[in-house]
Design a protein around this motif. Structure first.
Motif, PDB file in Angstrom:
ATOM      1  N   VAL A   1       0.845  -1.194   0.000  1.00 16.24           N
ATOM      2  CA  VAL A   1       0.000   0.000   0.000  1.00 16.24           C
ATOM      3  C   VAL A   1       0.877   1.239   0.000  1.00 16.24           C
ATOM      4  CG1 VAL A   1      -1.695   1.323   1.310  1.00 16.24           C
ATOM      5  CG2 VAL A   1      -1.931  -1.145   1.128  1.00 16.24           C
ATOM      6  N   GLN A   2       1.972   1.193   0.750  1.00 13.88           N
ATOM      7  CA  GLN A   2       2.832   2.364   0.828  1.00 13.88           C
ATOM      8  C   GLN A   2       3.449   2.698  -0.531  1.00 13.88           C
ATOM      9  OE1 GLN A   2       6.425   2.230   3.020  1.00 13.88           O
ATOM     10  NE2 GLN A   2       6.232   4.328   3.731  1.00 13.88           N
ATOM     11  N   ARG A   3       3.759   1.660  -1.309  1.00 12.17           N
ATOM     12  CA  ARG A   3       4.317   1.974  -2.624  1.00 12.17           C
ATOM     13  C   ARG A   3       3.258   2.031  -3.697  1.00 12.17           C
ATOM     14  NH1 ARG A   3       8.826  -1.902  -4.076  1.00 12.17           N
ATOM     15  NH2 ARG A   3      10.040  -0.610  -2.690  1.00 12.17           N
ATOM     16  N   ARG A   4       2.028   2.104  -3.287  1.00 12.97           N
ATOM     17  CA  ARG A   4       0.905   2.200  -4.217  1.00 12.97           C
ATOM     18  C   ARG A   4       0.898   1.039  -5.210  1.00 12.97           C
ATOM     19  NH1 ARG A   4      -1.705   6.388  -3.216  1.00 12.97           N
ATOM     20  NH2 ARG A   4      -0.805   8.182  -2.167  1.00 12.97           N
ATOM     21  N   LEU A   5       1.113  -0.150  -4.665  1.00 13.86           N
ATOM     22  CA  LEU A   5       1.067  -1.353  -5.492  1.00 13.86           C
ATOM     23  C   LEU A   5       0.007  -2.293  -4.923  1.00 13.86           C
ATOM     24  CD1 LEU A   5       4.827  -2.184  -6.154  1.00 13.86           C
ATOM     25  CD2 LEU A   5       3.107  -1.577  -7.844  1.00 13.86           C
ATOM     26  N   SER A   6      -1.142  -1.726  -4.552  1.00 13.25           N
ATOM     27  CA  SER A   6      -2.161  -2.518  -3.879  1.00 13.25           C
ATOM     28  C   SER A   6      -2.595  -3.731  -4.694  1.00 13.25           C
ATOM     29  CB  SER A   6      -3.387  -1.662  -3.587  1.00 13.25           C
ATOM     30  OG  SER A   6      -3.049  -0.632  -2.709  1.00 13.25           O
ATOM     31  N   LEU A   7      -2.512  -3.603  -5.992  1.00 15.13           N
ATOM     32  CA  LEU A   7      -3.017  -4.710  -6.819  1.00 15.13           C
ATOM     33  C   LEU A   7      -1.937  -5.729  -7.162  1.00 15.13           C
ATOM     34  CD1 LEU A   7      -5.442  -2.790  -9.185  1.00 15.13           C
ATOM     35  CD2 LEU A   7      -5.982  -4.226  -7.230  1.00 15.13           C
ATOM     36  N   LEU A   8      -0.713  -5.505  -6.637  1.00 13.80           N
ATOM     37  CA  LEU A   8       0.365  -6.442  -6.967  1.00 13.80           C
ATOM     38  C   LEU A   8       0.016  -7.854  -6.519  1.00 13.80           C
ATOM     39  CD1 LEU A   8       3.281  -6.809  -8.010  1.00 13.80           C
ATOM     40  CD2 LEU A   8       4.037  -6.544  -5.668  1.00 13.80           C
ATOM     41  N   GLY A   9      -0.559  -7.980  -5.312  1.00 10.01           N
ATOM     42  CA  GLY A   9      -0.921  -9.296  -4.798  1.00 10.01           C
ATOM     43  C   GLY A   9      -1.866 -10.024  -5.737  1.00 10.01           C
ATOM     44  N   ASP A  10      -2.801  -9.264  -6.302  1.00  7.30           N
ATOM     45  CA  ASP A  10      -3.730  -9.865  -7.257  1.00  7.30           C
ATOM     46  C   ASP A  10      -3.001 -10.381  -8.490  1.00  7.30           C
ATOM     47  OD1 ASP A  10      -6.459 -10.140  -6.769  1.00  7.30           O
ATOM     48  OD2 ASP A  10      -6.638  -7.964  -6.554  1.00  7.30           O
ATOM     49  N   GLY A  11      -2.111  -9.545  -9.003  1.00  7.25           N
ATOM     50  CA  GLY A  11      -1.350  -9.933 -10.188  1.00  7.25           C
ATOM     51  C   GLY A  11      -0.565 -11.206  -9.930  1.00  7.25           C
ATOM     52  N   ILE A  12       0.103 -11.258  -8.755  1.00  7.10           N
ATOM     53  CA  ILE A  12       0.894 -12.441  -8.417  1.00  7.10           C
ATOM     54  C   ILE A  12      -0.030 -13.651  -8.273  1.00  7.10           C
ATOM     55  CG2 ILE A  12       2.421 -13.463  -6.695  1.00  7.10           C
ATOM     56  CD1 ILE A  12       3.342 -10.662  -5.991  1.00  7.10           C
ATOM     57  N   GLY A  13      -1.194 -13.436  -7.668  1.00  8.36           N
ATOM     58  CA  GLY A  13      -2.150 -14.528  -7.490  1.00  8.36           C
ATOM     59  C   GLY A  13      -2.543 -15.160  -8.811  1.00  8.36           C
ATOM     60  N   HIS A  14      -2.760 -14.323  -9.806  1.00 10.35           N
ATOM     61  CA  HIS A  14      -3.139 -14.851 -11.121  1.00 10.35           C
ATOM     62  C   HIS A  14      -1.997 -15.659 -11.725  1.00 10.35           C
ATOM     63  CE1 HIS A  14      -6.412 -12.112 -10.532  1.00 10.35           C
ATOM     64  NE2 HIS A  14      -6.956 -12.410 -11.698  1.00 10.35           N
ATOM     65  N   VAL A  15      -0.771 -15.154 -11.566  1.00  9.82           N
ATOM     66  CA  VAL A  15       0.378 -15.880 -12.111  1.00  9.82           C
ATOM     67  C   VAL A  15       0.539 -17.220 -11.386  1.00  9.82           C
ATOM     68  CG1 VAL A  15       2.874 -15.853 -12.398  1.00  9.82           C
ATOM     69  CG2 VAL A  15       1.560 -13.786 -12.769  1.00  9.82           C
ATOM     70  N   ALA A  16       0.277 -17.191 -10.068  1.00  6.92           N
ATOM     71  CA  ALA A  16       0.423 -18.426  -9.296  1.00  6.92           C
ATOM     72  C   ALA A  16      -0.514 -19.514  -9.830  1.00  6.92           C
ATOM     73  CB  ALA A  16       0.142 -18.148  -7.824  1.00  6.92           C
ATOM     74  N   LEU A  17      -1.643 -19.094 -10.394  1.00  7.50           N
ATOM     75  CA  LEU A  17      -2.573 -20.093 -10.948  1.00  7.50           C
ATOM     76  C   LEU A  17      -1.906 -20.862 -12.085  1.00  7.50           C
ATOM     77  CD1 LEU A  17      -5.532 -21.048 -10.616  1.00  7.50           C
ATOM     78  CD2 LEU A  17      -6.031 -19.712 -12.650  1.00  7.50           C
ATOM     79  N   THR A  18      -1.168 -20.151 -12.911  1.00  4.66           N
ATOM     80  CA  THR A  18      -0.415 -20.825 -13.965  1.00  4.66           C
ATOM     81  C   THR A  18       0.589 -21.788 -13.343  1.00  4.66           C
ATOM     82  OG1 THR A  18      -0.659 -18.957 -15.454  1.00  4.66           O
ATOM     83  CG2 THR A  18       1.140 -20.461 -15.925  1.00  4.66           C
ATOM     84  N   GLY A  19       1.195 -21.362 -12.243  1.00  4.19           N
ATOM     85  CA  GLY A  19       2.156 -22.224 -11.554  1.00  4.19           C
ATOM     86  C   GLY A  19       1.495 -23.491 -11.034  1.00  4.19           C
ATOM     87  N   VAL A  20       0.282 -23.348 -10.483  1.00  6.43           N
ATOM     88  CA  VAL A  20      -0.464 -24.511  -9.999  1.00  6.43           C
ATOM     89  C   VAL A  20      -0.666 -25.510 -11.143  1.00  6.43           C
ATOM     90  CG1 VAL A  20      -2.751 -25.260  -9.244  1.00  6.43           C
ATOM     91  CG2 VAL A  20      -1.641 -23.337  -8.100  1.00  6.43           C
ATOM     92  N   ALA A  21      -1.135 -24.980 -12.275  1.00  4.63           N
ATOM     93  CA  ALA A  21      -1.413 -25.847 -13.428  1.00  4.63           C
ATOM     94  C   ALA A  21      -0.123 -26.465 -13.963  1.00  4.63           C
ATOM     95  CB  ALA A  21      -2.124 -25.044 -14.510  1.00  4.63           C
ATOM     96  N   LEU A  22       0.941 -25.675 -13.924  1.00  4.53           N
ATOM     97  CA  LEU A  22       2.227 -26.170 -14.415  1.00  4.53           C
ATOM     98  C   LEU A  22       2.724 -27.308 -13.526  1.00  4.53           C
ATOM     99  CD1 LEU A  22       3.854 -25.165 -16.816  1.00  4.53           C
ATOM    100  CD2 LEU A  22       5.221 -23.782 -15.257  1.00  4.53           C
ATOM    101  N   GLY A  23       2.576 -27.121 -12.207  1.00  3.85           N
ATOM    102  CA  GLY A  23       2.950 -28.177 -11.264  1.00  3.85           C
ATOM    103  C   GLY A  23       2.139 -29.439 -11.529  1.00  3.85           C
TER     104      GLY A  23
END
Lengths: 324, 254
Positions: free
Chosen positions: A36-58
């Motif tokens: 929040v301090q670096r105004r990247l509130s949506l970063l977690g969301d972005g990472i979450g979406h990428v992690a889904l690809t990781g789940v499928a890749l695993g």
């Protein structure tokens, strides 16, 4: 009631789930405070979406190796994908070529599409992904818990141990560079810790709601705090409270734990947002002037006695008629 | 203290600085002047490593720009950005971040005392626990100055420290600088006009279109030799300097 609580706390499944929820409730807001301090509130969301690809890749790798169960590599896959994705976002952001905004959008779409595509190739169905998208805390195994605890300790060590340095670099990156701080290392540390938090929280609230746990408690805390350290502390308290309470509710009601926790957090936000202004008015130490504290630069010409020293005298005495 | 040789800085497709030489020696107070867009801020930002050099070299305290610089002795005050960070932070927290540097990633023991001393220097000791968003622009600027002072630097680099700052804050700033310069602080300061600092400045460097066009006595002493903009500002500079030169009473800030 007491009996029910004791029964809940002695249920090994529930014990594991509660420990996981506690850790997530503690770590997610701590990392979220930096985001929040670096105004990247949506970063977690972005990472979450990428992690889904990781789940499928695993899953794909697990299936190819004939592992049973097929999703044994899903979480390691998510960890790797999330770390790679978050570091990629950080590099794009620091180069400044693409705005962070667009970089995030690319990750959102790429992550979800990649996950759905790969899970199909791996021979799974989209419903296999649901547990990761919306959480499945009731299926936390002993091994999952060990991984969660290890990652949680790493997150806390970095998030709290490097707090002063991470605060400095998040607060004013230019000053941090001009102080010779290892800015790139610190930025990547935040990104990696955010990625680990996402994968830890994945089991509890699911990838689609991970970011809520990182951001909403911080938003609640900000309503009533003035300092960074208090914000972080209060956010962690709110996070732990809503995670443990929300999970406990779902022990008696057959609701989705992730959704319950997040709705609870938002209810807390709404209540605090309604009540906080009234409390702040009540406990204000000095008189409350809604204007920022700026002395008057405009010198009003004294009406008849235009002596040289008059403006200064006027500025001292008369800048707030209400306090006189 | 500061030595820049042939500094070129390119931002995007445009050359902002071409071949700037600048030397600041121990105990000097150098004002960097020039019109808007002449490259003043770009120059100081490249001196502290925020902007990459396209060509040339910079030495700070005798070491080439990089990890070998003794950053603990350098105090940098960036141009104030009005955008607040997302999370509230108190003046004390912001100032304490000045105690970190290349070789120190955690707050030292006694950080609170040192931080409060620095806030005292800029007259904001009583606002230590207030969120910076509750402070005026001038007070926020003083917090940034305290953040640079808290590490007790030997050289300070300031980028427009008094731009858009209210009069009491300007006077408090000038008083602080007078005291520190008398104790031997070296200063490189970007200014729009000399203003309150005029009596302190020992040398002026004027930039125009990314090149040094004047390096010598401050404009007050050499009228008409510099760019149009600075020469028009010279009379006001001199008058303000002379009328305000003997400030026997130390202004009470805040």
């Amino acid at each position: 009631m007491i009996d029910e609580l004791v029964y809940m706390l002695t249920d090994p499944l529930m014990q594991r789930a509660l420990i996981a929820a506690l850790l997530v409730g503690l770590t997610a807001p701590i990392v979220g405070t930096y985001l929040v301090q670096r105004r990247l509130s949506l970063l977690g969301d972005g990472i979450g979406h990428v992690a889904l690809t990781g789940v499928a890749l695993g899953w794909l790798v697990g299936a190819a190796m004939g592992l049973v169960p097929q999703d044994v590599l899903a979480i390691p896959g998510a960890v790797i994908a999330a770390v790679v994705g978050s570091v990629a976002i950080e590099i794009v952001r620091s180069r400044g070529r693409t705005s962070g905004d667009v970089a995030l959008a690319l990750l959102f779409y790429g992550g979800i599409a990649g996950g759905v595509l790969l899970i199909g190739i791996a021979g799974g169905t989209q419903s296999n992904l649901m547990a990761y998208l919306f959480g499945s805390i009731s299926t936390v195994t002993g091994a999952d818990l060990v991984l969660t605890v290890i990652l949680g300790v790493v997150i806390l060590a970095v998030g709290l141990g490097l707090r002063a340095a991470l605060f400095t670099v998040s607060q004013d990156e230019e000053f941090a560079i001009a102080s010779g701080l290892p800015v790139r290392f610190l930025n990547i540390a935040v990104a990696v810790v955010a990625a680990l938090t996402v994968t830890v929280a994945m089991r509890v609230v699911g990838l689609l709601l991970v970011s809520a746990l990182m951001i909403v408690p911080v938003a609640v805390a900000q309503l009533v705090t003035r300092s960074f350290s208090r914000t972080m502390l209060l956010a962690a308290i709110v996070g732990v409270t809503v995670c443990v309470t929300g999970l406990s509710i779902t022990y008696w009601h057959n609701w989705s734990p992730g959704a319950t926790i997040v709705v609870l957090a938002i209810v807390v936000y709404a209540v605090v947002a309604t009540v906080a202004p009234a409390i702040a008015r009540g406990r204000r130490r000095h008189h409350h002037d809604p204007h920022p504290d700026i002395p008057d630069d405009v010198r009003v010409r004294p009406e008849s006695t235009s002596v040289q020293g008059a403006p200064a005298a006027e500025r001292k005495g008369g800048d707030d008629p209400c306090s006189a | 203290m500061i030595s820049a040789r042939g500094v070129c800085v390119r931002l995007g497709a445009s050359d902002i600085l071409h071949g700037v030489d600048l030397t600041v020696t121990d105990g000097e107070v150098v004002a960097l002047l020039g019109a808007n867009g002449s490259g003043k801020s770009t120059l100081v930002r490249s001196l502290v490593g925020v902007l990459p050099l396209a060509a040339g070299s910079v030495e700070l305290l005798g070491s080439p720009l990089g990890p070998s610089v003794d950053w603990e002795r350098v105090g940098y005050v960036p141009q104030r950005v009005s955008a607040q960070s997302g999370v509230p932070s108190t003046a004390r927290e912001v100032v304490s971040s000045g105690l970190l540097h290349g070789r120190r990633l955690r707050l030292p023991r006694g950080w609170r005392t040192r931080t409060d001393e620095a806030l005292e220097l800029v007259g904001l000791r009583d606002r230590a626990q207030d969120s910076t968003s509750e402070l005026s622009g001038g007070q926020q600027q003083r917090v940034l100055i305290a953040r640079a002072l808290v590490r007790r630097p030997d050289v300070m680099i300031l980028d427009e420290p008094v731009a858009g700052v209210d009069q009491p804050s300007q006077e408090a700033f000038a008083a602080t600088m007078r005291r520190l310069v008398s104790q031997g602080l070296t200063v490189l300061v970007v200014l729009h006009e000399l203003g309150e600092l005029a009596p302190l400045v020992t040398r002026a460097v004027v930039l125009r279109h990314g090149q040094v066009v004047h390096d010598g006595a401050p404009p007050a002493a050499s009228p008409g030799t510099t760019t149009r903009r600075t020469s028009t500002s010279t009379p006001t500079t001199t008058t303000r300097a002379t009328t305000r030169a003997p400030p026997s009473t130390s202004p009470t800030p805040g």
